[in-house]
Design a protein around this motif. Structure first.
Motif, mmCIF file in Angstrom:
data_model
loop_
_atom_site.group_PDB
_atom_site.id
_atom_site.type_symbol
_atom_site.label_atom_id
_atom_site.label_comp_id
_atom_site.label_asym_id
_atom_site.label_seq_id
_atom_site.Cartn_x
_atom_site.Cartn_y
_atom_site.Cartn_z
ATOM 1 N N MET A 1 10.120 60.185 -39.782
ATOM 2 C CA MET A 1 9.385 61.503 -40.540
ATOM 3 C C MET A 1 8.764 62.083 -39.158
ATOM 4 O O MET A 1 7.646 61.563 -38.555
ATOM 5 C CB MET A 1 8.226 60.867 -41.157
ATOM 6 N N ASN A 2 8.638 63.803 -39.197
ATOM 7 C CA ASN A 2 8.072 64.180 -37.788
ATOM 8 C C ASN A 2 6.538 64.499 -37.865
ATOM 9 O O ASN A 2 6.104 63.858 -39.176
ATOM 10 C CB ASN A 2 8.473 65.757 -37.974
ATOM 11 N N LYS A 3 6.147 64.035 -36.970
ATOM 12 C CA LYS A 3 4.536 63.448 -37.368
ATOM 13 C C LYS A 3 3.630 64.957 -37.761
ATOM 14 O O LYS A 3 2.430 64.267 -38.642
ATOM 15 C CB LYS A 3 3.656 64.394 -35.345
ATOM 16 N N SER A 4 3.932 65.774 -37.559
ATOM 17 C CA SER A 4 2.720 66.788 -38.445
ATOM 18 C C SER A 4 3.235 66.489 -39.907
ATOM 19 O O SER A 4 2.242 66.667 -40.627
ATOM 20 C CB SER A 4 3.609 67.934 -37.663
ATOM 21 N N ALA A 5 4.587 65.897 -40.466
ATOM 22 C CA ALA A 5 4.446 65.230 -41.935
ATOM 23 C C ALA A 5 3.681 64.376 -42.070
ATOM 24 O O ALA A 5 3.143 63.877 -43.392
ATOM 25 C CB ALA A 5 5.433 65.435 -42.346
ATOM 26 N N GLU A 6 3.150 63.472 -41.353
ATOM 27 C CA GLU A 6 2.801 62.299 -41.167
ATOM 28 C C GLU A 6 1.054 62.534 -41.371
ATOM 29 O O GLU A 6 0.318 61.520 -42.115
ATOM 30 C CB GLU A 6 3.054 61.186 -40.150
ATOM 31 N N ILE A 7 0.462 63.828 -40.703
ATOM 32 C CA ILE A 7 -0.591 64.371 -40.440
ATOM 33 C C ILE A 7 -1.585 64.567 -41.654
ATOM 34 O O ILE A 7 -2.297 64.357 -42.378
ATOM 35 C CB ILE A 7 -0.646 65.448 -38.907
ATOM 36 N N PHE A 8 -0.593 65.700 -42.423
ATOM 37 C CA PHE A 8 -1.143 67.049 -43.358
ATOM 38 C C PHE A 8 0.398 66.493 -44.389
ATOM 39 O O PHE A 8 0.789 66.654 -44.433
ATOM 40 C CB PHE A 8 -0.464 68.087 -42.858
ATOM 41 N N LYS A 9 -0.049 65.647 -45.615
ATOM 42 C CA LYS A 9 -0.112 65.066 -47.063
ATOM 43 C C LYS A 9 -0.465 65.843 -47.108
ATOM 44 O O LYS A 9 -1.127 65.671 -48.479
ATOM 45 C CB LYS A 9 -0.344 64.076 -46.511
ATOM 46 N N PRO A 10 -0.077 66.872 -48.956
ATOM 47 C CA PRO A 10 0.279 68.206 -49.522
ATOM 48 C C PRO A 10 0.266 66.840 -50.212
ATOM 49 O O PRO A 10 -1.035 66.852 -51.659
ATOM 50 C CB PRO A 10 0.418 69.245 -49.114
ATOM 51 N N ALA B 1 0.152 63.253 -51.256
ATOM 52 C CA ALA B 1 -0.130 62.185 -51.363
ATOM 53 C C ALA B 1 -1.177 61.799 -50.351
ATOM 54 O O ALA B 1 -2.176 62.482 -50.070
ATOM 55 C CB ALA B 1 1.412 61.639 -50.290
ATOM 56 N N LEU B 2 -1.759 60.582 -50.520
ATOM 57 C CA LEU B 2 -2.594 59.769 -49.147
ATOM 58 C C LEU B 2 -3.061 60.074 -48.134
ATOM 59 O O LEU B 2 -2.052 59.567 -47.508
ATOM 60 C CB LEU B 2 -3.469 58.450 -49.668
ATOM 61 N N PRO B 3 -4.005 61.374 -47.662
ATOM 62 C CA PRO B 3 -3.376 61.384 -46.251
ATOM 63 C C PRO B 3 -4.374 60.535 -44.972
ATOM 64 O O PRO B 3 -5.283 59.769 -45.858
ATOM 65 C CB PRO B 3 -4.094 63.207 -45.518
ATOM 66 N N VAL B 4 -4.123 60.105 -43.784
ATOM 67 C CA VAL B 4 -4.943 58.691 -42.897
ATOM 68 C C VAL B 4 -5.555 59.469 -42.195
ATOM 69 O O VAL B 4 -6.771 59.983 -41.608
ATOM 70 C CB VAL B 4 -3.802 58.124 -42.904
ATOM 71 N N THR B 5 -5.003 60.138 -41.182
ATOM 72 C CA THR B 5 -5.067 61.165 -40.553
ATOM 73 C C THR B 5 -6.453 62.259 -40.234
ATOM 74 O O THR B 5 -7.727 62.365 -40.090
ATOM 75 C CB THR B 5 -4.514 61.444 -39.376
ATOM 76 N N THR B 6 -6.010 62.507 -41.552
ATOM 77 C CA THR B 6 -6.865 64.211 -41.770
ATOM 78 C C THR B 6 -7.822 63.738 -43.775
ATOM 79 O O THR B 6 -8.097 64.615 -44.429
ATOM 80 C CB THR B 6 -5.892 65.366 -42.478
ATOM 81 N N TYR B 7 -7.910 62.359 -43.913
ATOM 82 C CA TYR B 7 -8.262 62.011 -45.399
ATOM 83 C C TYR B 7 -9.472 63.107 -44.804
ATOM 84 O O TYR B 7 -10.411 62.052 -43.455
ATOM 85 C CB TYR B 7 -8.263 61.177 -45.376
ATOM 86 N N ILE B 8 -10.958 63.480 -45.581
ATOM 87 C CA ILE B 8 -12.295 63.635 -45.049
ATOM 88 C C ILE B 8 -13.341 63.138 -46.169
ATOM 89 O O ILE B 8 -12.663 63.550 -47.237
ATOM 90 C CB ILE B 8 -12.590 65.615 -44.781
ATOM 91 N N SER B 9 -13.917 62.045 -45.526
ATOM 92 C CA SER B 9 -15.183 61.201 -46.592
ATOM 93 C C SER B 9 -15.635 62.936 -46.564
ATOM 94 O O SER B 9 -16.855 63.325 -45.751
ATOM 95 C CB SER B 9 -16.122 60.467 -45.775
ATOM 96 N N ARG B 10 -16.798 62.981 -47.785
ATOM 97 C CA ARG B 10 -17.391 63.417 -47.915
ATOM 98 C C ARG B 10 -18.401 63.243 -48.982
ATOM 99 O O ARG B 10 -18.109 61.897 -49.898
ATOM 100 C CB ARG B 10 -17.137 64.543 -49.357
ATOM 101 N N THR C 1 -7.393 62.162 -57.506
ATOM 102 C CA THR C 1 -7.110 61.330 -57.530
ATOM 103 C C THR C 1 -6.538 60.483 -55.680
ATOM 104 O O THR C 1 -6.815 59.651 -55.669
ATOM 105 C CB THR C 1 -5.548 61.361 -57.804
ATOM 106 N N VAL C 2 -6.367 61.345 -54.942
ATOM 107 C CA VAL C 2 -6.828 60.898 -53.664
ATOM 108 C C VAL C 2 -7.780 60.049 -53.422
ATOM 109 O O VAL C 2 -7.684 59.708 -52.799
ATOM 110 C CB VAL C 2 -6.578 62.162 -52.568
ATOM 111 N N LEU C 3 -8.658 60.665 -53.808
ATOM 112 C CA LEU C 3 -10.150 59.147 -53.957
ATOM 113 C C LEU C 3 -10.656 57.980 -54.289
ATOM 114 O O LEU C 3 -11.008 56.983 -54.029
ATOM 115 C CB LEU C 3 -11.736 60.502 -54.766
ATOM 116 N N CYS C 4 -9.694 57.918 -55.446
ATOM 117 C CA CYS C 4 -8.996 56.973 -56.383
ATOM 118 C C CYS C 4 -8.419 56.420 -55.192
ATOM 119 O O CYS C 4 -8.372 54.759 -55.946
ATOM 120 C CB CYS C 4 -8.376 56.999 -57.681
ATOM 121 N N GLU C 5 -7.527 55.919 -55.095
ATOM 122 C CA GLU C 5 -6.033 56.236 -53.681
ATOM 123 C C GLU C 5 -6.686 55.313 -53.485
ATOM 124 O O GLU C 5 -6.801 53.805 -52.411
ATOM 125 C CB GLU C 5 -5.187 56.998 -53.873
#
Length: 388
Positions: free
Chosen positions: A1-10, A12-21, A55-59
């Motif tokens: 998988m390309n690095k951009s696809a690992e970073i931006f995950k529309p 699925a649950l993102p890791v790098t770009t997950y934002i805690s609010r 859903t991402v919050l729950c995951e």
């Protein structure tokens, strides 16, 4: 998988770009959900707009392996509610159970019941997420609220997710559940929160994106982190972010990325149904002169929704103003006509399946309940306004 696809995950649950609010009083939504799930005998109700990250919050909090997601539309009738919940968790739906020793054994047919489903979830430390609760029929919603009262008391951990203006009244107003609901209302993403997604992601990729283009992404993402992830990922494709020799981001590429992002959004039929409106015999619909040609009021409503700035809750007066600004000349739409046509749209959409649930006319407000549909109206049509 390309690095951009690992970073931006529309999707699925993102890791790098997950934002805690931040939720309220300085606590995060993650802390709020953890608190709710630790309260025995409580249902957790998460309410928020579509594509906002419920859903991402729950995951993130529960863990993908421990979260069992069931859609409201999965419940076809009351008789199969617990079979559906059990099947989603991987329980066998039928079989034989043998007890005792070899010389004195008893075989009985295995039947899925509420009690053994609850036991299975507890044994495997699972959490039930009923997503899009509003898609269940009102009868099923009422039945579920009654069933879940006893289930949570016996240890089943349940999260219910719904849109804020839709039918979660079966939970909120159920007298049997009063004092047993932990409500988490997810507020729309702020611009500052949305900015963090592209900034974090592009920094990881070593790519500079000018602030004005970040602001454009923020505006078009419609307060949806999922849409922001999609736009950033598609922008990476167009600038060849994974090649090691990325193209500079320009306004032309940004707009191209927006159109590129609509290619997998299948709203042509939905748009056609709305623009065709309610079948009516007799005189032809009145048409109004616009810069895109002559349009009837159904098409004018879609044009008004697509205008700047993109918003997902349009009050009646604002909608009327948008429509009349689109019309060239002195011939304007009357409030009476607009209300009639909005009612017709709601009636037509009500007769369709859930894929057509993109708009809702309610309490003098037109809700765009599907952010991706609004984005499609803005960027997925041709310069002439498409299918009209």
């Amino acid at each position: 998988m390309n690095k951009s696809a690992e970073i931006f995950k529309p999707g699925a649950l993102p890791v790098t770009t997950y934002i805690s609010r931040e939720a309220a009083l300085g606590f995060t939504y993650e802390e709020r959900l953890e608190q709710a799930l630790n309260m025995s005998g409580y249902i957790t109700l998460i309410s928020g707009p579509s594509k906002i990250g419920k859903t991402v919050l729950c995951e993130r909090v529960v863990g993908i392996d421990k979260l069992v997601e069931v859609l409201g539309s999965d419940f076809l009738n009351k008789e199969n509610v617990w079979k559906t919940i059990g099947a989603k968790a991987g329980m066998p739906l039928s079989g034989m159970v043998t007890t005792g020793n070899t010389d004195n054994s008893i075989s009985e047919e295995y039947i899925v019941t509420r009690e053994n489903v609850i036991a299975y979830y507890q044994e495997h430390e699972l959490v039930l997420l009923i997503d899009d609760f509003h898609y269940a029929s009102e009868e099923i919603q009422r039945f579920l609220s009654q069933q879940l009262k006893d289930a949570i008391r016996k240890g089943l951990r349940v999260i219910i997710s719904s849109l804020p203006h839709r039918c979660d009244d079966a939970i909120r107003t159920n007298p049997d559940l009063q004092g047993r609901i932990s409500i988490i209302d997810i507020k729309p993403w702020s611009k500052d929160e949305l900015r963090q997604i592209p900034r974090k992601g592009f920094e990881q990729l070593g790519i500079h994106v000018d602030d004005k283009y970040i602001e454009s992404l923020v505006g078009e993402s419609l307060a949806s982190p999922q849409l922001m992830q999609l736009l950033c990922l598609n922008l990476c494709v167009l600038i060849k972010a994974d090649s090691g020799n990325a193209v500079d981001v320009s306004e032309e590429i940004i707009k191209k990325a927006y159109k590129f992002s609509t290619l997998n959004l299948d709203f042509k039929n939905v748009t056609a149904v709305i623009s065709n409106g309610k079948t009516k015999r007799g005189r032809e619909r009145k048409k109004y002169c616009t810069s895109k040609g002559e349009l009837d009021l159904y098409s004018l409503i879609l044009e008004a929704i697509a205008q700047d700035p993109p918003i997902e809750e349009i009050g009646f007066d604002d909608l009327l103003t948008r429509i009349n600004k689109t019309i060239v000349g002195d011939d304007k739409v009357t409030p009476k006509s607009l209300k009639e046509y909005l009612g017709n749209i709601q009636e037509v959409l009500n007769d369709k399946n859930r894929t057509f649930e993109v708009l809702e006319w309610r309490d003098n407000v037109l809700y765009v309940i599907e952010a991706l549909f609004l984005f499609y109206l803005r960027w997925g049509r041709n310069e002439q306004g498409t299918e009209y």
